[in-house]
Design a protein around this motif. Structure first.
Motif, PDB file in Angstrom:
ATOM      1  N   GLU A  85       0.825  -1.208   0.000  1.00 42.73           N
ATOM      2  CA  GLU A  85       0.000   0.000   0.000  1.00 42.73           C
ATOM      3  C   GLU A  85       0.856   1.253   0.000  1.00 42.73           C
ATOM      4  OE1 GLU A  85      -3.978   1.751   2.241  1.00 42.73           O
ATOM      5  OE2 GLU A  85      -2.906   0.034   3.081  1.00 42.73           O
ATOM      6  N   ASN A  86       1.955   1.240   0.720  1.00 43.34           N
ATOM      7  CA  ASN A  86       2.871   2.389   0.693  1.00 43.34           C
ATOM      8  C   ASN A  86       3.406   2.622  -0.712  1.00 43.34           C
ATOM      9  OD1 ASN A  86       2.820   3.175   3.464  1.00 43.34           O
ATOM     10  ND2 ASN A  86       4.065   1.379   3.953  1.00 43.34           N
ATOM     11  N   LEU A  87       3.771   1.539  -1.380  1.00 43.32           N
ATOM     12  CA  LEU A  87       4.276   1.664  -2.747  1.00 43.32           C
ATOM     13  C   LEU A  87       3.194   2.186  -3.685  1.00 43.32           C
ATOM     14  CD1 LEU A  87       6.403   1.193  -4.942  1.00 43.32           C
ATOM     15  CD2 LEU A  87       5.659  -1.192  -5.046  1.00 43.32           C
ATOM     16  N   ALA A  88       1.983   1.682  -3.545  1.00 44.40           N
ATOM     17  CA  ALA A  88       0.887   2.121  -4.406  1.00 44.40           C
ATOM     18  C   ALA A  88       0.617   3.609  -4.230  1.00 44.40           C
ATOM     19  CB  ALA A  88      -0.374   1.308  -4.107  1.00 44.40           C
ATOM     20  N   LEU A  89       0.598   4.082  -2.982  1.00 41.45           N
ATOM     21  CA  LEU A  89       0.349   5.497  -2.734  1.00 41.45           C
ATOM     22  C   LEU A  89       1.444   6.361  -3.358  1.00 41.45           C
ATOM     23  CD1 LEU A  89      -1.175   7.813  -1.401  1.00 41.45           C
ATOM     24  CD2 LEU A  89       0.085   7.335   0.708  1.00 41.45           C
ATOM     25  N   SER A  90       2.685   5.962  -3.203  1.00 44.56           N
ATOM     26  CA  SER A  90       3.800   6.744  -3.756  1.00 44.56           C
ATOM     27  C   SER A  90       3.722   6.811  -5.277  1.00 44.56           C
ATOM     28  CB  SER A  90       5.136   6.134  -3.316  1.00 44.56           C
ATOM     29  OG  SER A  90       5.263   6.162  -1.915  1.00 44.56           O
ATOM     30  N   LEU A  91       3.409   5.701  -5.928  1.00 39.63           N
ATOM     31  CA  LEU A  91       3.339   5.691  -7.385  1.00 39.63           C
ATOM     32  C   LEU A  91       2.172   6.533  -7.896  1.00 39.63           C
ATOM     33  CD1 LEU A  91       4.132   1.926  -8.124  1.00 39.63           C
ATOM     34  CD2 LEU A  91       5.679   3.882  -8.271  1.00 39.63           C
ATOM     35  N   VAL A  92       1.042   6.476  -7.208  1.00 42.52           N
ATOM     36  CA  VAL A  92      -0.120   7.253  -7.629  1.00 42.52           C
ATOM     37  C   VAL A  92       0.140   8.750  -7.450  1.00 42.52           C
ATOM     38  CG1 VAL A  92      -2.534   7.776  -7.091  1.00 42.52           C
ATOM     39  CG2 VAL A  92      -1.770   5.406  -7.248  1.00 42.52           C
ATOM     40  N   LEU A  93       0.785   9.124  -6.347  1.00 44.70           N
ATOM     41  CA  LEU A  93       1.070  10.537  -6.109  1.00 44.70           C
ATOM     42  C   LEU A  93       1.976  11.116  -7.190  1.00 44.70           C
ATOM     43  CD1 LEU A  93       1.598  10.693  -2.231  1.00 44.70           C
ATOM     44  CD2 LEU A  93      -0.417  11.340  -3.557  1.00 44.70           C
ATOM     45  N   LEU A  94       2.894  10.313  -7.697  1.00 40.06           N
ATOM     46  CA  LEU A  94       3.754  10.790  -8.775  1.00 40.06           C
ATOM     47  C   LEU A  94       3.038  10.784 -10.117  1.00 40.06           C
ATOM     48  CD1 LEU A  94       7.135   9.065  -7.817  1.00 40.06           C
ATOM     49  CD2 LEU A  94       6.588  11.493  -7.667  1.00 40.06           C
ATOM     50  N   ALA A  95       2.156   9.820 -10.320  1.00 38.30           N
ATOM     51  CA  ALA A  95       1.482   9.705 -11.616  1.00 38.30           C
ATOM     52  C   ALA A  95       0.593  10.904 -11.919  1.00 38.30           C
ATOM     53  CB  ALA A  95       0.652   8.417 -11.663  1.00 38.30           C
ATOM     54  N   VAL A  96       0.072  11.580 -10.891  1.00 40.76           N
ATOM     55  CA  VAL A  96      -0.831  12.711 -11.142  1.00 40.76           C
ATOM     56  C   VAL A  96      -0.096  13.911 -11.722  1.00 40.76           C
ATOM     57  CG1 VAL A  96      -2.394  11.977  -9.305  1.00 40.76           C
ATOM     58  CG2 VAL A  96      -0.578  13.607  -8.789  1.00 40.76           C
ATOM     59  N   LEU A  97       1.230  13.879 -11.760  1.00 43.30           N
ATOM     60  CA  LEU A  97       1.978  15.012 -12.295  1.00 43.30           C
ATOM     61  C   LEU A  97       1.777  15.185 -13.804  1.00 43.30           C
ATOM     62  CD1 LEU A  97       5.358  14.638 -10.361  1.00 43.30           C
ATOM     63  CD2 LEU A  97       3.571  16.353  -9.985  1.00 43.30           C
ATOM     64  N   THR A  98       1.514  14.099 -14.507  1.00 42.70           N
ATOM     65  CA  THR A  98       1.379  14.194 -15.966  1.00 42.70           C
ATOM     66  C   THR A  98       0.254  15.147 -16.383  1.00 42.70           C
ATOM     67  OG1 THR A  98       2.318  11.991 -16.323  1.00 42.70           O
ATOM     68  CG2 THR A  98       0.946  12.892 -18.075  1.00 42.70           C
ATOM     69  N   PRO A  99      -0.981  14.967 -15.911  1.00 40.67           N
ATOM     70  CA  PRO A  99      -2.012  15.941 -16.322  1.00 40.67           C
ATOM     71  C   PRO A  99      -1.763  17.340 -15.790  1.00 40.67           C
ATOM     72  CG  PRO A  99      -2.870  14.450 -14.637  1.00 40.67           C
ATOM     73  CD  PRO A  99      -1.549  13.897 -15.065  1.00 40.67           C
ATOM     74  N   LEU A 100      -1.074  17.471 -14.660  1.00 41.55           N
ATOM     75  CA  LEU A 100      -0.795  18.811 -14.138  1.00 41.55           C
ATOM     76  C   LEU A 100       0.191  19.555 -15.028  1.00 41.55           C
ATOM     77  CD1 LEU A 100      -0.546  18.131 -10.283  1.00 41.55           C
ATOM     78  CD2 LEU A 100      -2.512  18.878 -11.632  1.00 41.55           C
ATOM     79  N   VAL A 101       1.150  18.850 -15.603  1.00 36.97           N
ATOM     80  CA  VAL A 101       2.084  19.475 -16.542  1.00 36.97           C
ATOM     81  C   VAL A 101       1.338  19.970 -17.784  1.00 36.97           C
ATOM     82  CG1 VAL A 101       4.035  19.036 -18.078  1.00 36.97           C
ATOM     83  CG2 VAL A 101       4.102  18.225 -15.719  1.00 36.97           C
ATOM     84  N   GLY A 102       0.483  19.119 -18.338  1.00 33.93           N
ATOM     85  CA  GLY A 102      -0.293  19.542 -19.501  1.00 33.93           C
ATOM     86  C   GLY A 102      -1.220  20.703 -19.193  1.00 33.93           C
ATOM     87  N   LEU A 103      -1.772  20.712 -17.990  1.00 29.56           N
ATOM     88  CA  LEU A 103      -2.658  21.804 -17.600  1.00 29.56           C
ATOM     89  C   LEU A 103      -1.897  23.126 -17.501  1.00 29.56           C
ATOM     90  CD1 LEU A 103      -5.629  22.276 -16.811  1.00 29.56           C
ATOM     91  CD2 LEU A 103      -4.921  22.015 -14.420  1.00 29.56           C
ATOM     92  N   ALA A 104      -0.685  23.096 -16.953  1.00 29.29           N
ATOM     93  CA  ALA A 104       0.122  24.315 -16.864  1.00 29.29           C
ATOM     94  C   ALA A 104       0.484  24.828 -18.251  1.00 29.29           C
ATOM     95  CB  ALA A 104       1.379  24.048 -16.045  1.00 29.29           C
ATOM     96  N   ALA A 105       0.821  23.925 -19.166  1.00 33.94           N
ATOM     97  CA  ALA A 105       1.138  24.348 -20.539  1.00 33.94           C
ATOM     98  C   ALA A 105      -0.074  24.967 -21.221  1.00 33.94           C
ATOM     99  CB  ALA A 105       1.652  23.154 -21.339  1.00 33.94           C
ATOM    100  N   TRP A 106      -1.244  24.406 -20.986  1.00 34.61           N
ATOM    101  CA  TRP A 106      -2.458  24.883 -21.645  1.00 34.61           C
ATOM    102  C   TRP A 106      -2.966  26.182 -21.033  1.00 34.61           C
ATOM    103  CZ3 TRP A 106      -7.636  25.129 -19.820  1.00 34.61           C
ATOM    104  CH2 TRP A 106      -8.591  25.387 -20.806  1.00 34.61           C
ATOM    105  N   MET A 107      -2.957  26.279 -19.704  1.00 35.39           N
ATOM    106  CA  MET A 107      -3.532  27.443 -19.041  1.00 35.39           C
ATOM    107  C   MET A 107      -2.609  28.655 -19.087  1.00 35.39           C
ATOM    108  SD  MET A 107      -5.441  25.964 -15.641  1.00 35.39           S
ATOM    109  CE  MET A 107      -5.793  27.661 -15.162  1.00 35.39           C
ATOM    110  N   VAL A 108      -1.333  28.451 -18.803  1.00 36.44           N
ATOM    111  CA  VAL A 108      -0.420  29.582 -18.640  1.00 36.44           C
ATOM    112  C   VAL A 108       0.295  29.914 -19.943  1.00 36.44           C
ATOM    113  CG1 VAL A 108       1.563  30.461 -17.361  1.00 36.44           C
ATOM    114  CG2 VAL A 108      -0.114  29.010 -16.211  1.00 36.44           C
ATOM    115  N   GLN A 109       0.855  28.899 -20.603  1.00 35.29           N
ATOM    116  CA  GLN A 109       1.607  29.166 -21.825  1.00 35.29           C
ATOM    117  C   GLN A 109       0.733  29.203 -23.071  1.00 35.29           C
ATOM    118  OE1 GLN A 109       4.675  26.080 -21.506  1.00 35.29           O
ATOM    119  NE2 GLN A 109       6.100  27.642 -20.790  1.00 35.29           N
ATOM    120  N   ARG A 110      -0.547  28.889 -22.939  1.00 32.51           N
ATOM    121  CA  ARG A 110      -1.500  28.975 -24.048  1.00 32.51           C
ATOM    122  C   ARG A 110      -1.055  28.156 -25.255  1.00 32.51           C
ATOM    123  NH1 ARG A 110      -4.896  33.448 -23.455  1.00 32.51           N
ATOM    124  NH2 ARG A 110      -5.205  33.841 -21.226  1.00 32.51           N
TER     125      ARG A 110
END
Length: 370
Positions: A124-149
């Protein structure tokens, strides 16, 4: 009346009098383009031009300069980085709290956390760590779309999407990298004393029942975790720094302008950030930096993150599954030093992978520019 004599001349109409103008031509006398210049039934002034909110990079732009679109201004990469960091912190914290609440609701209270481990179960510790890192992918795309247009997936490749076929092709040399790394490890163990060897700590097979559940979890989540790290350190960082490269090398300090137009400032900074995000020391830090620089160069050379994702995911799958199979699954988050032999042997393996990927990219005619 005599038909040979002309009849009375017609009376002058209202539009023949001085000061009167003929009516404007009807709609059927207008040019063909006129009825389609405005929506049907619209009689007001023509619509003003609206600049699109999202603008992609110009054709012929290399990967590391995809953020330098017509919308680019000096503050956009900085604000995007701040937004990405803040949203990552908020989302990760919220997700961890929600995970804790769900765990306590389903399984009941659990002992106080020990060190970096939150739950009693290593899986469970491993699963939580992997999921917390995996959410970075959509956040990167969101920053590119919202801020850098720019397009959401412009961080992925010069085609503004993940090139899945090319990603699968890159898995072939990635598997070759794993095999070559194993053979190099055996060679180093045979040549150098045990204290300088790369070999693992040994162990024994834990059995299928104890292996299958965490192994399935690793197979599902590790590719997303590896892709997220590539999106951050090879995608966002390289493109954010590459956006500041001048449009021309002409002018004062042309050598400096050439340096900043190249991808190397972003590759080096991204590699340093990647090392700082891990807990390695000594020669292991140098090896991680060499890995980051190699996949960063391949990212620019192939026009996308696919080669880095393939190598990163394959390497991490082996790094998680092999210790798990040998009974060291609880040590998944332990990082430290390594002998110099690891750096030497891994440099050979990374060089072979880079050569194979560039050769394959030429054969497959992979796009390097937008």
């Amino acid at each position: 009346m005599d038909p040979q004599q002309p009849g009375p001349s017609p009376q002058p109409g209202p539009y023949s009098q001085p000061g009167h103008q003929p009516p404007p031509p009807g709609p059927y006398l207008q040019p063909y383009a006129q009825p389609y210049s405005q929506p049907y039934g619209h009689t007001g002034a023509p619509y003003p031009y609206r600049e699109p909110r999202v603008v992609p990079a110009l054709p012929g732009t290399p990967y590391h300069r995809l953020a330098r679109t017509p919308k680019h201004t000096w503050w956009r990469p900085i604000l995007g980085t701040v937004l990405l960091t803040a949203t990552a912190f908020i989302v990760m914290l919220s997700l961890a709290v929600a995970w804790l609440l769900v765990h306590e609701f389903v399984a009941g209270p659990f002992p106080a956390p020990k060190g970096a481990d939150i739950f009693p179960s290593d899986t469970e510790n491993l699963a939580l760590s992997l999921v917390l890192l995996a959410v970075l992918t959509p956040l990167v795309g969101l920053a590119a779309w919202m801020v850098q247009r720019r397009p959401f997936w412009s961080v992925a490749s010069v085609l503004n999407r993940i090139r899945w076929r090319w990603l699968l092709w890159c898995c072939v040399p990635a598997l070759g990298y794993v095999v070559l790394s194993y053979l190099m490890g055996l060679l180093v163990d045979a040549v150098f004393p045990p204290q300088d060897a790369i070999g693992d700590e040994g162990g024994s097979w834990i059995g299928f029942g104890a292996f299958v559940v965490p192994a399935l979890l690793i197979l599902v989540l590790v590719p997303f975790q590896s892709a997220a790290e590539e999106f951050v350190f090879r995608g966002w960082v390289i493109q954010a720094i590459g956006a500041y490269g001048p449009d021309s090398v002409e002018g004062r300090a042309s050598w400096l302008r050439r340096v900043f137009r190249s991808p190397w400032p972003g590759i080096v900074v991204g590699g340093a950030a990647f090392v700082s995000a891990h807990g390695y020391t000594g020669w292991a830090m140098a090896d991680v930096f060499l890995f980051a620089v190699t996949v960063g160069w391949l990212t620019v050379r192939t026009g996308g993150l696919e080669s880095g994702i393939a190598l990163h995911a394959t390497n991490n799958l082996v790094a998680f599954l092999l210790p798990l199979a040998m009974g060291h699954g609880s040590e998944w988050n332990q990082q430290g030093g390594a002998p110099w032999t690891l750096l030497v042997s891994d440099a050979i393996c990374l060089g072979a992978y880079a050569f194979a990927v560039t050769w394959l990219a030429r054969r497959r005619e992979v796009n390097r520019f937008s």
